[in-house]
Design a protein around this motif. Sequence first.
Motif, PDB file in Angstrom:
ATOM      1  N   GLU B  54       3.892   2.177  -7.164  1.00 51.90           N
ATOM      2  CA  GLU B  54       4.453   0.855  -6.706  1.00 51.90           C
ATOM      3  C   GLU B  54       4.421  -0.164  -7.765  1.00 51.90           C
ATOM      4  O   GLU B  54       5.239  -0.976  -8.017  1.00 51.90           O
ATOM      5  CB  GLU B  54       4.022   0.531  -5.279  1.00 51.90           C
ATOM      6  CG  GLU B  54       4.779  -0.851  -4.574  1.00 51.90           C
ATOM      7  CD  GLU B  54       3.874  -1.180  -3.506  1.00 51.90           C
ATOM      8  OE1 GLU B  54       4.581  -1.699  -2.634  1.00 51.90           O
ATOM      9  OE2 GLU B  54       2.537  -1.107  -3.419  1.00 51.90           O
ATOM     10  N   TYR B  60       8.807   1.912  -3.545  1.00 51.15           N
ATOM     11  CA  TYR B  60       8.532   0.583  -2.845  1.00 51.15           C
ATOM     12  C   TYR B  60       8.252   1.321  -1.203  1.00 51.15           C
ATOM     13  O   TYR B  60       8.531   2.294  -0.896  1.00 51.15           O
ATOM     14  CB  TYR B  60       9.501  -0.294  -2.795  1.00 51.15           C
ATOM     15  CG  TYR B  60      10.716   0.431  -1.951  1.00 51.15           C
ATOM     16  CD1 TYR B  60      11.984   0.848  -2.681  1.00 51.15           C
ATOM     17  CD2 TYR B  60      11.180  -0.100  -0.753  1.00 51.15           C
ATOM     18  CE1 TYR B  60      12.909   1.405  -2.202  1.00 51.15           C
ATOM     19  CE2 TYR B  60      12.291   0.381  -0.017  1.00 51.15           C
ATOM     20  CZ  TYR B  60      13.174   1.054  -0.775  1.00 51.15           C
ATOM     21  OH  TYR B  60      14.488   1.698  -0.320  1.00 51.15           O
ATOM     22  N   ARG B  61       7.383   0.263  -0.610  1.00 53.10           N
ATOM     23  CA  ARG B  61       6.823   0.786   0.755  1.00 53.10           C
ATOM     24  C   ARG B  61       7.965   0.036   1.771  1.00 53.10           C
ATOM     25  O   ARG B  61       8.434  -1.130   1.481  1.00 53.10           O
ATOM     26  CB  ARG B  61       5.390   0.460   0.914  1.00 53.10           C
ATOM     27  CG  ARG B  61       5.447  -0.968   1.005  1.00 53.10           C
ATOM     28  CD  ARG B  61       3.604  -1.338   1.171  1.00 53.10           C
ATOM     29  NE  ARG B  61       3.031  -0.765   0.089  1.00 53.10           N
ATOM     30  CZ  ARG B  61       1.573  -1.040  -0.004  1.00 53.10           C
ATOM     31  NH1 ARG B  61       0.754  -1.074   0.965  1.00 53.10           N
ATOM     32  NH2 ARG B  61       0.934  -0.542  -1.241  1.00 53.10           N
ATOM     33  N   GLU B  62       7.922   0.605   3.128  1.00 56.76           N
ATOM     34  CA  GLU B  62       8.200  -0.105   3.954  1.00 56.76           C
ATOM     35  C   GLU B  62       7.256   0.294   5.088  1.00 56.76           C
ATOM     36  O   GLU B  62       7.006   1.238   5.613  1.00 56.76           O
ATOM     37  CB  GLU B  62       9.820   0.128   4.519  1.00 56.76           C
ATOM     38  CG  GLU B  62      10.795  -0.151   3.501  1.00 56.76           C
ATOM     39  CD  GLU B  62      12.154  -0.290   3.953  1.00 56.76           C
ATOM     40  OE1 GLU B  62      12.905  -1.232   3.388  1.00 56.76           O
ATOM     41  OE2 GLU B  62      12.469   0.240   4.952  1.00 56.76           O
ATOM     42  N   ASP B  63       6.925  -0.932   5.871  1.00 57.38           N
ATOM     43  CA  ASP B  63       5.753  -0.997   6.832  1.00 57.38           C
ATOM     44  C   ASP B  63       6.230  -0.014   7.842  1.00 57.38           C
ATOM     45  O   ASP B  63       7.171  -0.372   8.356  1.00 57.38           O
ATOM     46  CB  ASP B  63       5.294  -2.111   7.226  1.00 57.38           C
ATOM     47  CG  ASP B  63       4.277  -2.540   8.296  1.00 57.38           C
ATOM     48  OD1 ASP B  63       3.936  -3.439   8.689  1.00 57.38           O
ATOM     49  OD2 ASP B  63       3.524  -1.278   8.174  1.00 57.38           O
ATOM     50  N   TRP B  67       7.585   5.478   2.475  1.00 57.18           N
ATOM     51  CA  TRP B  67       7.579   5.034   1.043  1.00 57.18           C
ATOM     52  C   TRP B  67       8.911   5.512   0.352  1.00 57.18           C
ATOM     53  O   TRP B  67       9.443   6.677   0.811  1.00 57.18           O
ATOM     54  CB  TRP B  67       6.551   5.726  -0.043  1.00 57.18           C
ATOM     55  CG  TRP B  67       5.070   5.095   0.594  1.00 57.18           C
ATOM     56  CD1 TRP B  67       4.200   5.423   1.504  1.00 57.18           C
ATOM     57  CD2 TRP B  67       4.564   4.084  -0.281  1.00 57.18           C
ATOM     58  NE1 TRP B  67       3.208   4.570   1.295  1.00 57.18           N
ATOM     59  CE2 TRP B  67       3.269   3.892   0.679  1.00 57.18           C
ATOM     60  CE3 TRP B  67       4.636   3.337  -1.538  1.00 57.18           C
ATOM     61  CZ2 TRP B  67       2.399   2.779   0.092  1.00 57.18           C
ATOM     62  CZ3 TRP B  67       3.939   2.435  -2.079  1.00 57.18           C
ATOM     63  CH2 TRP B  67       2.667   2.159  -1.073  1.00 57.18           C
ATOM     64  N   ALA B 190       7.051 -11.426   5.120  1.00 56.56           N
ATOM     65  CA  ALA B 190       6.845  -9.933   5.190  1.00 56.56           C
ATOM     66  C   ALA B 190       7.415  -9.151   6.229  1.00 56.56           C
ATOM     67  O   ALA B 190       8.225  -8.248   5.859  1.00 56.56           O
ATOM     68  CB  ALA B 190       5.351  -9.878   5.317  1.00 56.56           C
ATOM     69  N   ILE B 195       7.715  -5.447   5.332  1.00 56.06           N
ATOM     70  CA  ILE B 195       6.177  -4.961   4.467  1.00 56.06           C
ATOM     71  C   ILE B 195       5.257  -5.660   5.259  1.00 56.06           C
ATOM     72  O   ILE B 195       5.690  -6.653   6.287  1.00 56.06           O
ATOM     73  CB  ILE B 195       6.235  -5.640   2.936  1.00 56.06           C
ATOM     74  CG1 ILE B 195       6.571  -6.932   2.904  1.00 56.06           C
ATOM     75  CG2 ILE B 195       6.945  -4.590   1.912  1.00 56.06           C
ATOM     76  CD1 ILE B 195       6.589  -7.669   1.544  1.00 56.06           C
ATOM     77  N   SER B 196       4.015  -5.347   5.089  1.00 53.45           N
ATOM     78  CA  SER B 196       3.059  -6.173   5.932  1.00 53.45           C
ATOM     79  C   SER B 196       2.700  -7.411   5.073  1.00 53.45           C
ATOM     80  O   SER B 196       2.711  -7.688   3.888  1.00 53.45           O
ATOM     81  CB  SER B 196       1.779  -5.031   6.140  1.00 53.45           C
ATOM     82  OG  SER B 196       1.267  -4.597   4.908  1.00 53.45           O
ATOM     83  N   GLN B 199       1.524  -8.529   1.232  1.00 58.49           N
ATOM     84  CA  GLN B 199       1.876  -7.535   0.140  1.00 58.49           C
ATOM     85  C   GLN B 199       2.516  -8.510  -0.840  1.00 58.49           C
ATOM     86  O   GLN B 199       2.802  -9.714  -0.886  1.00 58.49           O
ATOM     87  CB  GLN B 199       2.795  -6.497   0.516  1.00 58.49           C
ATOM     88  CG  GLN B 199       2.373  -5.635   1.625  1.00 58.49           C
ATOM     89  CD  GLN B 199       1.284  -4.804   0.868  1.00 58.49           C
ATOM     90  OE1 GLN B 199       1.682  -4.526  -0.200  1.00 58.49           O
ATOM     91  NE2 GLN B 199       0.454  -4.122   1.590  1.00 58.49           N
ATOM     92  N   ARG B 224      11.318  -8.785  -3.540  1.00 56.53           N
ATOM     93  CA  ARG B 224      10.573  -7.245  -3.852  1.00 56.53           C
ATOM     94  C   ARG B 224      10.452  -7.218  -5.184  1.00 56.53           C
ATOM     95  O   ARG B 224      11.247  -7.235  -6.143  1.00 56.53           O
ATOM     96  CB  ARG B 224      11.503  -6.365  -3.127  1.00 56.53           C
ATOM     97  CG  ARG B 224      11.641  -5.966  -1.597  1.00 56.53           C
ATOM     98  CD  ARG B 224      10.234  -5.664  -1.212  1.00 56.53           C
ATOM     99  NE  ARG B 224      10.446  -4.716  -0.020  1.00 56.53           N
ATOM    100  CZ  ARG B 224       9.603  -3.714   0.210  1.00 56.53           C
ATOM    101  NH1 ARG B 224       8.699  -3.364  -0.308  1.00 56.53           N
ATOM    102  NH2 ARG B 224      10.040  -3.146   1.456  1.00 56.53           N
TER     103      ARG B 224
END
Lengths: 238, 238
Positions: B54, B60-63, B67, B190, B195-196, B199, B224
Amino acid sequence: MKKNADNPKMKDVLREQIFGRALLPLQKLPSERELSELFSTTRISVKDALGALETEGLIYREDRRGWFVSPPRIRYNPLSRCHFNQMINEQDRIAETQLINISTIMAPSDYAKVLELKELTEIHVIERLRYIDGRVVLFVENCLISHFFPGIIEENLTQSLTQLYQDKYQFTTSRSRFDVIPAAAPAHVAKALNISAGQQVLKICRVNYNQQGKIIDCEFEYWRPDAVMISIDSIEHS
Amino acid sequence: MKKNADNPKMKDVLREQIFGRALLPLQKLPSERELSELFSTTRISVKDALGALETEGLIYREDRRGWFVSPPRIRYNPLSRCHFNQMINEQDRIAETQLINISTIMAPSDYAKVLELKELTEIHVIERLRYIDGRVVLFVENCLISHFFPGIIEENLTQSLTQLYQDKYQFTTSRSRFDVIPAAAPAHVAKALNISAGQQVLKICRVNYNQQGKIIDCEFEYWRPDAVMISIDSIEHS
DNA sequence: TCCATCCTCTGGACTAGTTCAGTGAGTTCA
DNA sequence: TGAACTCACTGAACTAGTCCAGAGGATGGA
């Protein structure tokens, strides 16, 4: 002592101590092990909390040395012709530059691409470290197309390169392009910046054109993310 | 199966699959639990490896969703007068804008500071989300000094605000200042970006002046980090 | 067909450890 | 006095789990 609702989150406590000046810029925080005892939590939780404060720009890490409170950010305009020392001094901070390495190589493909080289070309790579108030915050690689700069290697390369270009080679920068991305520190940069490889840096890639509109050099800057604010004003360029 | 020298590091494997196009942009990666089984390692080690990729801008992440492989970055010039949709379309990508919220408040101190307000002043806050290829990449707050913009709330606020300023209020932007810092996403940002809280985001704060040199609005953009490259060319402003 | 509920899945956050390798300070020796 | 060595300290990286809370899909009922 078990964790309960009376036990405020470590990151909130540290944040308050920083904002309240109980912890001062450049001051070292207790070690992760000490904090985990102080707050009766595990090291992973401590690391997460410290990492969160780092993301907020309030603290910074140094590999194997500890965690420290971040000083205020430097305001930096990459389009400015202002030398690093002057820029830092104008913000009442102390600047220092250290020459790390000079090499002369055939431009590898990533450099060749940025410099828009169509054939095999020799470049000088000048690596320098920049300090603010005694803390290393910036690793810079200047990549100069050699044939534009005969004899530059013997010069004092901690001074302003732009000034040297003008005085010795009569080059003035007529145009600059720069790109900014958040990036992961390559190993050689990380080591110089006292972080572990892969940590977050703010990478600025700049390309400079001389008065004939030719690309003469490019520059890769790797900033500690907590140390800098990039600041541009359209009025300074019109 | 125990880890040994034959077992390449997970992040290297994933990086190769991304560069080799075995994993495509926007494609979902296996879950952390699946990866920990696949690579015979713990979830914390998986999370560290994914976090490293990342930071490199590759994923990228999504809460609570997983991923994903990052698409190529958008090239963005904050000084450009180019509308978001046009900018994205010019780069062969699909843009979309969603209006989230409009509020009218007395400017709190952080906004008042940016807008250089000397007294209690009413502002409109327009919150929008920007999507590229269906993915939410940018949360924008436009803060307009109300008395410059009577009746703006009833307009279509997914269109270009700059165009609206010109058409309805005869304001053109004579000057912009912007600041860029890596920052931690506030909770409301967020959530909107999936995202959380806390971040990493790339925060751009812009201040716009009308033709009389008065500040009329400011804008907070939260990008992002993997989605954007900030790109400025001095020649476009001379 | 639409809405509410349930359930599985997900990353986030936490517990309790261990080993590794480099830093820097202190000590010893030439 | 300077260089080399030693050792405690440090964050980095790993093991093996647990619980939490929201997302989203499936199911059932109106």
